[in-house]
Design an enzyme around this catalytic site. Structure first.
Site, PDB file in Angstrom:
ATOM      1  N   SER A  82       0.784  -1.239   0.000  1.00 27.61           N
ATOM      2  CA  SER A  82       0.000   0.000   0.000  1.00 27.61           C
ATOM      3  C   SER A  82       0.814   1.287   0.000  1.00 27.61           C
ATOM      4  CB  SER A  82      -0.961   0.016   1.196  1.00 27.61           C
ATOM      5  OG  SER A  82      -2.142  -0.697   0.891  1.00 27.61           O
ATOM      6  N   LYS A 111       0.151   3.883  -2.645  1.00 24.89           N
ATOM      7  CA  LYS A 111      -0.758   5.016  -2.544  1.00 24.89           C
ATOM      8  C   LYS A 111      -0.013   6.351  -2.513  1.00 24.89           C
ATOM      9  CE  LYS A 111      -4.594   2.481  -0.397  1.00 24.89           C
ATOM     10  NZ  LYS A 111      -4.005   1.140  -0.260  1.00 24.89           N
ATOM     11  N   SER A 113      -5.912   4.170   4.358  1.00 21.26           N
ATOM     12  CA  SER A 113      -5.454   3.227   3.345  1.00 21.26           C
ATOM     13  C   SER A 113      -6.644   2.674   2.572  1.00 21.26           C
ATOM     14  CB  SER A 113      -4.635   2.087   3.968  1.00 21.26           C
ATOM     15  OG  SER A 113      -3.836   1.456   2.973  1.00 21.26           O
TER      16      SER A 113
END
Length: 460
Positions: free
Chosen positions: A115, A118, A298
């Protein structure tokens, strides 16, 4: 006919709520006991305490001496050698003020970033679209039919609660505006269609596990959805609907009826007439707020939506492939190499990012010369305080020294752990960092100890 300006039912409700509110005010003023009870309640949790900061990311204090790379290496090398990560670990640390590299380990090796992808999505979207961009959901008239047209807003909600921050675009508001427009046109009955054709290609990302949908990590990626496609709005990882556009249309039909509009039959897929002007629209929060929410929580669906907005702005189709191409073009413009992304969220194991690239993106977003990119930093979770770092850096974690001083985007998949962001050392010097571990021993708790080692280091 729609009643009382197309929203008669809701207006009656509003008057009743106003009367109740006035009664509550009287009770609060007159009742000391009631006031004491209210004061004793815990205050509502603010979802974005970090995101509300108005200042630019802090630069190094003028009296904080630069880091001695050798002293920092002594700190980090010991912890890394004891971590069991061996060859699967890459790291990069720079001084935020000077850009000087103070630590690196296989820094240009591209690894699976999870993640922390991102960060790429956030900077790309803000750079390409600007922090004020909003995603507009329309209701378009097509004869005796209203078509609900999805614009890719994954935060569209059925209705907002009073304390929700930020206030999202809602079907309730869209229905009220639609009802009012229909009344002005003398229309008392409509059919309802829904158009989710903005997005192309697969609904699930490359190499995504089938479980990602049914265990609630992400919804199918569609241009029209409500409350992130969740069956229960309040559950981040709750069940997701199999057909988010149809569910959105069903909920819009319900809101239209609540607003006094008669909806004939069931909603059906439809294509909005080309070039038709909407009779009602609702806008998402600005992109800055969407980025902060994505980073703090997230949120995978926001990430995929923003990546597709980059694709559209670059003239690519709004698909996983188009988003990959569009984001790649933005990164090229920014002079960032060492990145390949196949989705916007980091759920795929096909992404590759180097720690050096992550740090460069954090540096670009932190630069006071790039104020439009600031939400990529203000949205970062804070250690032992907010978002995905809230439960970490506890007193017994071995990383407590980083509590409140580390701000970073986390990343976790099976055999993958990553962390990238900012940290102040003990002397107040601001550093930018990225750690990525690929291997069976990869764990966020281990990477936390590396960031904490920087925070506790008086390495000037």
């Amino acid at each position: 006919m729609p009643k009382e300006g197309g929203a008669g039912v809701r207006q009656v409700r509003a008057r009743a709520l106003l009367a109740l509110a006035m009664l509550n005010i009287f009770v609060l003023v007159a009742g000391v006991v009631a006031a004491d009870v209210l004061k004793s309640r815990p205050s509502a949790t603010m979802p974005y305490p970090v995101a509300l900061a108005e200042g630019a990311p802090a630069s190094a204090p003028s009296d904080a001496a630069p880091i001695d790379p050798d002293r920092l290496a002594d700190k980090l090398d010991d912890r890394m050698s004891d971590s069991g990560l061996s060859d699967g670990l890459s790291a990069y640390v720079t001084d935020a003020s000077s850009g000087t590299v103070v630590f690196e380990k296989d820094a240009v090796t591209s690894r699976i970033p999870a993640s922390t992808t991102k960060i790429v999505t956030a900077v790309s979207a803000l750079h390409e679209l600007g922090p004020d961009k909003r995603l507009r959901t329309d209701a378009v008239r097509d004869g005796d039919r209203i078509v609900l047209v999805g614009a890719g807003d994954p935060t569209l909600t059925e209705s907002n609660a009073t304390g929700d921050y930020p206030q999202m675009a809602s079907l309730e508001e869209l229905a009220d505006h639609t009802a009012a427009a229909l009344e002005r046109a003398g229309v008392d009955s409509v059919r309802l269609g829904y158009d989710s054709s903005l997005y192309a290609g697969p609904l699930e990302g490359p190499d995504w596990k089938p479980s990602y949908i049914w265990d609630g990590n992400v919804a199918k990626v569609t241009a029209l959805m409500v409350d992130g496609g969740r069956k229960h709005k309040e559950r981040k990882y709750g069940d997701r609907y199999d057909d988010p556009p149809r569910v959105a249309a069903d909920k819009f039909a319900r809101q239209l009826r609540e607003a006094g509009v008669r909806v004939e039959g069931k909603p059906a897929p439809a294509k909005a007439p080309h070039g038709a002007d909407p009779i009602a629209s609702v806008d998402s929060p600005p992109l800055a707020a969407l980025v902060e929410k994505m980073m703090l929580e997230s949120d995978n669906n926001i990430a995929e939506a923003l990546a597709r907005q980059v694709a559209l702005a670059r003239g690519e189709e709004a698909s996983f492939a188009g988003a990959s191409t569009g984001v790649g073009q933005v990164l090229s413009d920014l002079g960032v190499s060492g990145v390949h992304v196949a989705d916007g969220s980091g759920l795929t194991r096909n992404n590759r990012i180097s720690p050096k690239a992550l740090v460069k993106l954090v540096a670009i977003a932190s630069d006071p010369e790039n104020p439009g990119l600031r939400p990529a930093i203000t949205g970062l979770p804070t250690a032992h305080s907010t978002g995905s770092l809230g439960p970490r850096y506890t007193a017994d974690s071995g990383a407590a020294a980083g509590a409140g001083l580390v701000r970073g985007k986390t990343g976790t998949l099976n055999g993958v752990s990553a962390l990238s962001g900012t940290v102040h050392d003990r002397d107040g010097r601001l550093l930018l960092f990225a750690f990525i571990a690929n291997g069976d021993a990869a764990a966020g708790s281990t990477l936390d100890t590396f960031a904490a080692a920087i925070a506790e280091c008086g390495c000037s």
